[in-house]
Design a protein around this motif. Structure first.
Motif, PDB file in Angstrom:
ATOM      1  N   PRO A 183       0.798  -1.288  -0.226  1.00 20.20           N
ATOM      2  CA  PRO A 183      -0.107  -0.031   0.019  1.00 20.20           C
ATOM      3  C   PRO A 183       0.648   1.108   0.007  1.00 20.20           C
ATOM      4  O   PRO A 183       0.668   2.343  -0.607  1.00 20.20           O
ATOM      5  N   GLU A 184       1.981   1.344   0.693  1.00 21.96           N
ATOM      6  CA  GLU A 184       2.922   2.401   0.697  1.00 21.96           C
ATOM      7  C   GLU A 184       3.553   2.785  -0.796  1.00 21.96           C
ATOM      8  O   GLU A 184       3.773   3.803  -1.183  1.00 21.96           O
TER       9      GLU A 184
ATOM     10  N   ALA B 279       1.817   1.824  -3.557  1.00 19.46           N
ATOM     11  CA  ALA B 279       1.046   2.219  -4.047  1.00 19.46           C
ATOM     12  C   ALA B 279       0.681   3.656  -3.990  1.00 19.46           C
ATOM     13  O   ALA B 279       0.496   4.632  -5.036  1.00 19.46           O
ATOM     14  N   GLU B 280       1.054   4.241  -2.730  1.00 16.49           N
ATOM     15  CA  GLU B 280       0.615   5.561  -2.653  1.00 16.49           C
ATOM     16  C   GLU B 280       1.742   6.550  -3.121  1.00 16.49           C
ATOM     17  O   GLU B 280       1.580   7.222  -3.791  1.00 16.49           O
ATOM     18  N   ARG B 281       2.968   5.933  -3.077  1.00 16.96           N
ATOM     19  CA  ARG B 281       4.020   6.702  -3.310  1.00 16.96           C
ATOM     20  C   ARG B 281       4.074   6.723  -4.981  1.00 16.96           C
ATOM     21  O   ARG B 281       4.593   7.746  -5.613  1.00 16.96           O
TER      22      ARG B 281
ATOM     23  N   ASP C 202       1.368   6.515  -6.829  1.00 17.84           N
ATOM     24  CA  ASP C 202       0.107   7.051  -7.298  1.00 17.84           C
ATOM     25  C   ASP C 202      -0.575   5.940  -8.327  1.00 17.84           C
ATOM     26  O   ASP C 202      -1.117   6.250  -9.322  1.00 17.84           O
TER      27      ASP C 202
ATOM     28  N   THR D  86      -3.210   1.879  -7.947  1.00 16.95           N
ATOM     29  CA  THR D  86      -3.934   1.385  -7.374  1.00 16.95           C
ATOM     30  C   THR D  86      -3.198   0.160  -6.677  1.00 16.95           C
ATOM     31  O   THR D  86      -2.020  -0.341  -7.232  1.00 16.95           O
ATOM     32  N   ILE D  87      -3.541  -0.547  -5.780  1.00 14.12           N
ATOM     33  CA  ILE D  87      -2.892  -1.762  -4.945  1.00 14.12           C
ATOM     34  C   ILE D  87      -2.854  -2.738  -5.964  1.00 14.12           C
ATOM     35  O   ILE D  87      -2.002  -3.661  -6.179  1.00 14.12           O
TER      36      ILE D  87
ATOM     37  N   HIS E 299       9.209   8.634  -7.241  1.00 14.38           N
ATOM     38  CA  HIS E 299       7.657   8.258  -7.474  1.00 14.38           C
ATOM     39  C   HIS E 299       7.690   7.403  -8.915  1.00 14.38           C
ATOM     40  O   HIS E 299       6.651   7.279  -9.650  1.00 14.38           O
TER      41      HIS E 299
END
Length: 114
Positions: free
Chosen positions: A14-15, A17-19, A21, A23-24, A55
């Motif tokens: 999840p981290e 995916a966030e970094r 941008d 989806t999981i 990123h």
């Protein structure tokens, strides 16, 4: 051979995916496609933080992972190879992938198959 250095930090999927941008689901697909290296630690899939920079996944990582797989390396062995200190590089291949030494890392990974 010396003991490999551990990654400086680990990211959960999840981290990542966030970094990135994303989806999981997309991150999971990247792991399944071997475009990203994820290792289970404490029951959770984690990615070495050095392999995700600015990123994005390091540009040459998917190619190096393919070369290592072709040489018979599993994910744990690939992780060990990526973090094995090499005075001739210098440093560890994982860190060199983010620099101008990425071509040399790919050459060395390719040579493992012979």
């Amino acid at each position: 051979m010396s003991e490999p250095l551990p990654p400086s930090d680990w990211l959960t999927l999840p981290e990542v995916a966030e970094r990135l941008d994303l989806t999981i689901s997309k991150v999971n697909q990247m792991v399944r496609d071997h475009a990203m290296l994820a290792i289970r630690r404490d029951g959770v899939l984690r990615v070495p933080a050095e392999l995700v920079a600015n990123h994005t996944v390091l540009k040459h990582l998917p190619g190096v992972l393919t070369l290592l797989r072709d040489a018979g390396y599993n994910d744990e062995e690939a992780l060990r190879w990526l973090y094995e200190a090499d005075d001739t590089l210098p440093g560890v291949p994982a860190e060199a992938l983010g620099t101008g030494r990425a071509t040399e890392v790919k050459r060395r990974a390719q040579a493992l198959g012979f």
